[in-house]
Design a protein around this motif. Structure first.
Motif, PDB file in Angstrom:
ATOM      1  N   ARG A   5       0.872  -1.184   0.000  1.00 37.56           N
ATOM      2  CA  ARG A   5       0.000   0.000   0.000  1.00 37.56           C
ATOM      3  C   ARG A   5       0.902   1.224   0.000  1.00 37.56           C
ATOM      4  O   ARG A   5       1.739   1.385   0.899  1.00 37.56           O
ATOM      5  N   PRO A  14      -3.660   0.539  -2.999  1.00 39.65           N
ATOM      6  CA  PRO A  14      -3.278  -0.879  -2.999  1.00 39.65           C
ATOM      7  C   PRO A  14      -2.555  -1.236  -4.295  1.00 39.65           C
ATOM      8  O   PRO A  14      -2.980  -0.826  -5.387  1.00 39.65           O
ATOM      9  N   ASP A  31      -8.751  -1.577  -1.207  1.00 44.27           N
ATOM     10  CA  ASP A  31      -7.666  -1.613  -0.240  1.00 44.27           C
ATOM     11  C   ASP A  31      -7.255  -3.065  -0.001  1.00 44.27           C
ATOM     12  O   ASP A  31      -7.990  -4.004  -0.351  1.00 44.27           O
TER      13      ASP A  31
END
Length: 286
Positions: A5, A14, A31
């Motif tokens: 990330r 991400p 994410d």
């Protein structure tokens, strides 16, 4: 497969790292969180890579590296899981896993600055292998079932304040473990197929000087035993993080000084990446 990330805290992007390229995963997931990790993350990502539908993230190498998982619902930790570390702490090796907890806001990026708590004079470092859960685990029947519940592995620094942990704790270690930022994590979440989890070299340095140098094959309780054991007491959710203990070579053992403002700690686990934190005084961080 390596997930990460990238970007400013709270706005991380991400990504998946494939060879020399970093690909933006936002068309697959918002994410690297529990929902993503519970839904075949490697398979979905590989399908997108094969289809050519993931764009390269431009200037990825200039972005801050965040923790490779979004804030977990739980950070569950195992204490004294290397016999030599238990002995340097003045204890016999445990016969059952020792459990303590960290709070989710301890999880920060691998290279983020760490603040020494107000009133601390015994802040310590601990290189640790972290397990990230990918499938809910509750009352597993055996350690053989554990692999199916693991999304991957990370590097972690279980930063600890030993006076808070041992002297004013009231008998529970977490008071010395839960200061904000006391769990630098990453740089990557590496999927199990790329990790020989029972034979990983772990190392740490302070200001460039060697501190810890060990191997996960010296663990008292291995990864599968830990996941199975914990599942008897806590329901582990996708995205949760388990820290598996640290080897000998920390300040608490008496051989090295505790951390002070300006010190730089490097942490590394073979195949899982390297992290570096500067430690600053509480007053300087306000």
């Amino acid at each position: 497969m390596k997930f990460a990330r990238l970007g400013e805290s709270g706005s991380e992007i991400p990504v998946v790292i494939d060879g020399d390229h970093t690909f933006d995963l936002r068309s697959v997931t918002s994410d690297v969180n529990g929902e993503f990790l519970a839904d075949d993350p490697a398979g979905r990502t590989q399908a997108a890579l094969n289809a050519g539908s993931l764009p390269v993230l431009e200037n990825a190498d200039t972005l801050r590296i965040g923790a490779p998982i979004a804030r977990p619902s739980a950070v569950v930790c195992i204490g004294q899981n290397y016999a030599a570390h238990a002995r340097e702490s003045g204890s016999e090796p445990p016969t059952v896993p020792i459990l303590f907890l960290k709070t989710p806001n301890t999880v920060i990026g691998p290279n983020d600055t760490v603040t020494i708590p107000r009133g601390s004079d015994k802040t310590d470092w601990e290189v640790e292998l972290g397990i990230v859960i990918g499938k809910r685990a509750a009352y597993l029947d055996s350690a053989d079932e554990a692999d199916a519940h693991i999304a991957g592995y990370v590097v972690a620094n279980d930063v600890s304040e030993r006076a808070f942990q041992m002297e004013v704790s009231g008998g529970q270690w977490s008071k010395g473990k839960i200061a904000f930022g006391f769990n630098p994590t990453g740089p990557w979440l590496v999927t199990p197929d790329e990790v020989d989890v029972d034979n990983l070299r772990l190392r740490s340095w302070v200001n460039g000087e060697d501190r810890q140098d060990s191997n996960t094959n010296d663990m008292i309780f291995d990864v599968r035993t830990i996941v199975h054991h914990l599942s008897q007491y806590v329901t582990l959710e996708p995205g949760d993080l388990i820290l598996t203990g640290t080897p000998q070579g920390v300040a608490f053992g008496g051989k090295f000084p505790y951390l002070k403002a300006g010190d730089v700690v490097d942490i590394e686990i073979e195949g899982l990446g390297h992290q570096r934190q500067e430690f600053v005084a509480w007053e300087a961080s306000k």
